[in-house]
Design a protein around this motif. Structure first.
Motif, PDB file in Angstrom:
ATOM      1  N   HIS A  18       0.918  -1.112  -0.092  1.00 16.82           N
ATOM      2  CA  HIS A  18      -0.004  -0.006  -0.009  1.00 16.82           C
ATOM      3  C   HIS A  18       0.760   1.171   0.167  1.00 16.82           C
ATOM      4  O   HIS A  18       1.977   1.606   1.033  1.00 16.82           O
ATOM      5  N   ASP A  19       0.721   2.099  -0.883  1.00 19.50           N
ATOM      6  CA  ASP A  19       1.681   3.227  -0.977  1.00 19.50           C
ATOM      7  C   ASP A  19       1.162   4.444  -0.313  1.00 19.50           C
ATOM      8  O   ASP A  19       1.528   5.718  -0.638  1.00 19.50           O
ATOM      9  N   GLY A  20       0.014   4.406   0.399  1.00 21.13           N
ATOM     10  CA  GLY A  20      -0.494   5.381   1.027  1.00 21.13           C
ATOM     11  C   GLY A  20      -1.977   6.078   0.313  1.00 21.13           C
ATOM     12  O   GLY A  20      -2.772   6.806   1.027  1.00 21.13           O
ATOM     13  N   THR A  21      -2.052   5.695  -0.755  1.00 26.49           N
ATOM     14  CA  THR A  21      -3.206   6.170  -1.669  1.00 26.49           C
ATOM     15  C   THR A  21      -3.966   5.114  -2.068  1.00 26.49           C
ATOM     16  O   THR A  21      -5.061   5.100  -1.933  1.00 26.49           O
ATOM     17  N   GLY A  22      -3.143   3.918  -2.299  1.00 27.66           N
ATOM     18  CA  GLY A  22      -4.042   2.606  -2.706  1.00 27.66           C
ATOM     19  C   GLY A  22      -2.915   1.636  -2.993  1.00 27.66           C
ATOM     20  O   GLY A  22      -1.564   1.668  -2.315  1.00 27.66           O
ATOM     21  N   ARG A  31      -0.421  -0.956  -4.675  1.00 21.17           N
ATOM     22  CA  ARG A  31       0.573  -0.791  -5.598  1.00 21.17           C
ATOM     23  C   ARG A  31       1.000  -2.191  -5.922  1.00 21.17           C
ATOM     24  O   ARG A  31       1.306  -3.065  -4.832  1.00 21.17           O
ATOM     25  N   ARG A  38      -0.631   0.401 -10.384  1.00 24.06           N
ATOM     26  CA  ARG A  38      -1.680   0.737  -9.011  1.00 24.06           C
ATOM     27  C   ARG A  38      -3.084   0.269  -9.362  1.00 24.06           C
ATOM     28  O   ARG A  38      -3.540   0.440 -10.452  1.00 24.06           O
ATOM     29  N   ARG A  93      -6.856   0.353  -9.150  1.00 22.66           N
ATOM     30  CA  ARG A  93      -7.912   1.266  -8.904  1.00 22.66           C
ATOM     31  C   ARG A  93      -9.253   0.860  -8.600  1.00 22.66           C
ATOM     32  O   ARG A  93      -9.724  -0.131  -9.634  1.00 22.66           O
TER      33      ARG A  93
END
Length: 304
Positions: free
Chosen positions: A266-270, A272, A293, A295
């Motif tokens: 998890h890259d902090g946004t979603g 990966r 990534r 979505r």
């Protein structure tokens, strides 16, 4: 020159022309590709990669029992700009002797447990070994059962550990193209945990449990002079049953090199997905770090 132009075109179009996922609720968006090189003779032939939960560290395993680890250098947008090697080791057997390449030392899968110990799967002499330290002697686990289709170059290719510490291994092949892959699980002893549908031509080469609890599977199709194609699936894995099985990505021939290793974080946004290619120690191929990534389009639709 023609081969170089074809490869460059494949990379440039990768973000837009990759095959759309079968499951409309999830899409993989291309992030970037980094070509990694080092001067050491042991560098190359990477079969597995493990990215740290925050995306800043890595362990990368070659198919000749060499392990590299260090820091992933990223730009402000999170794109990989370098792989800073902090250390490397030649993995050993249980007696402390460095493993030779080939039947004994064909290392293919890697997973790190909650204590930071390194688990490695081998094909040829099919087994899984634990390394409390990369320079230490191996601690062998009980030998896994022999499954149909497992051979010298088609054994325990993919290895993953879930959040509860359950370790699973998937062989590269099954008995034939119509026979599902058998997922082996180790929780003190080996069991045949579940099966995964096998589609003709596709072979299992990498696996990882994502922070969402899904099992992600990397598959490969070798098309001779047309090069390699890769496919990513994810599934909800429970004993004896796959609750869902989604194809997230299928690449074209020559879009990437021979992708063999997979790590999901998890890259902090979603979520990966990081992959690494096996260059087979050939000058015509190269070691690529490829990232996508995830979505969730269904969630986005709900928000809208």
């Amino acid at each position: 020159m023609l081969d170089r132009r074809i490869r460059t075109l494949g990379l440039a179009l990768g973000a837009t022309l990759a095959t759309a996922p079968v499951h409309a609720g999830a899409v993989l968006d291309y992030v970037g590709t980094h070509v990694w090189s080092e001067p050491q003779a042991s560098f190359g032939g990477f079969s597995a990669i493990e990215i740290s939960p925050d995306g800043t560290g890595f362990h990368a395993l070659t198919d000749r029992s060499h392990l590299y680890w260090g820091r992933v250098e990223r730009d402000p947008q999170g794109l990989v700009r370098g792989m800073a090697v902090a250390g490397r080791a030649h993995l050993k057997d249980s007696e402390g002797t460095p493993l030779p390449p080939g039947y004994i030392g064909d290392s293919e899968g890697i997973a790190l447990d909650a204590e930071g110990r390194i688990l490695v799967s081998f094909e040829g002499l099919d087994r899984v070994a634990r390394y409390d330290d990369p320079d230490a002697a191996a601690t062998p686990l009980p030998r896994p059962p022999k499954l149909p289709g497992m051979g010298v170059n088609s054994g325990l290719e993919a290895l993953a550990i879930d959040a509860d510490g359950l370790m699973v291994a998937v062989p590269e092949r099954s008995g034939n193209e119509a026979t599902p892959f058998t997922v082996l699980a180790f929780d003190g002893e080996w069991t045949e945990y579940a099966t995964i549908r096998r589609d003709p031509r596709w072979l299992a080469v990498g696996a990882d449990f994502g922070p969402d609890g899904w099992l992600y599977l990397l598959e490969r199709d070798f098309r001779g002079i047309l090069g390699f194609s890769s496919r990513i699936r994810r599934m909800q894995l429970t004993p004896g049953v796959l609750q869902e099985d989604q194809i997230l990505l299928e690449t074209r021939s020559l879009q990437y090199d021979n992708l063999e290793g997979l790590s999901v974080w998890h890259d902090g946004t979603g979520i990966r997905i990081t992959m690494i290619s096996d260059d087979n120690f050939l000058f015509l191929q190269r070691t690529e770090i490829v990232e996508y990534r995830l979505r969730d389009t269904a969630l986005q639709a709900q928000r809208n």
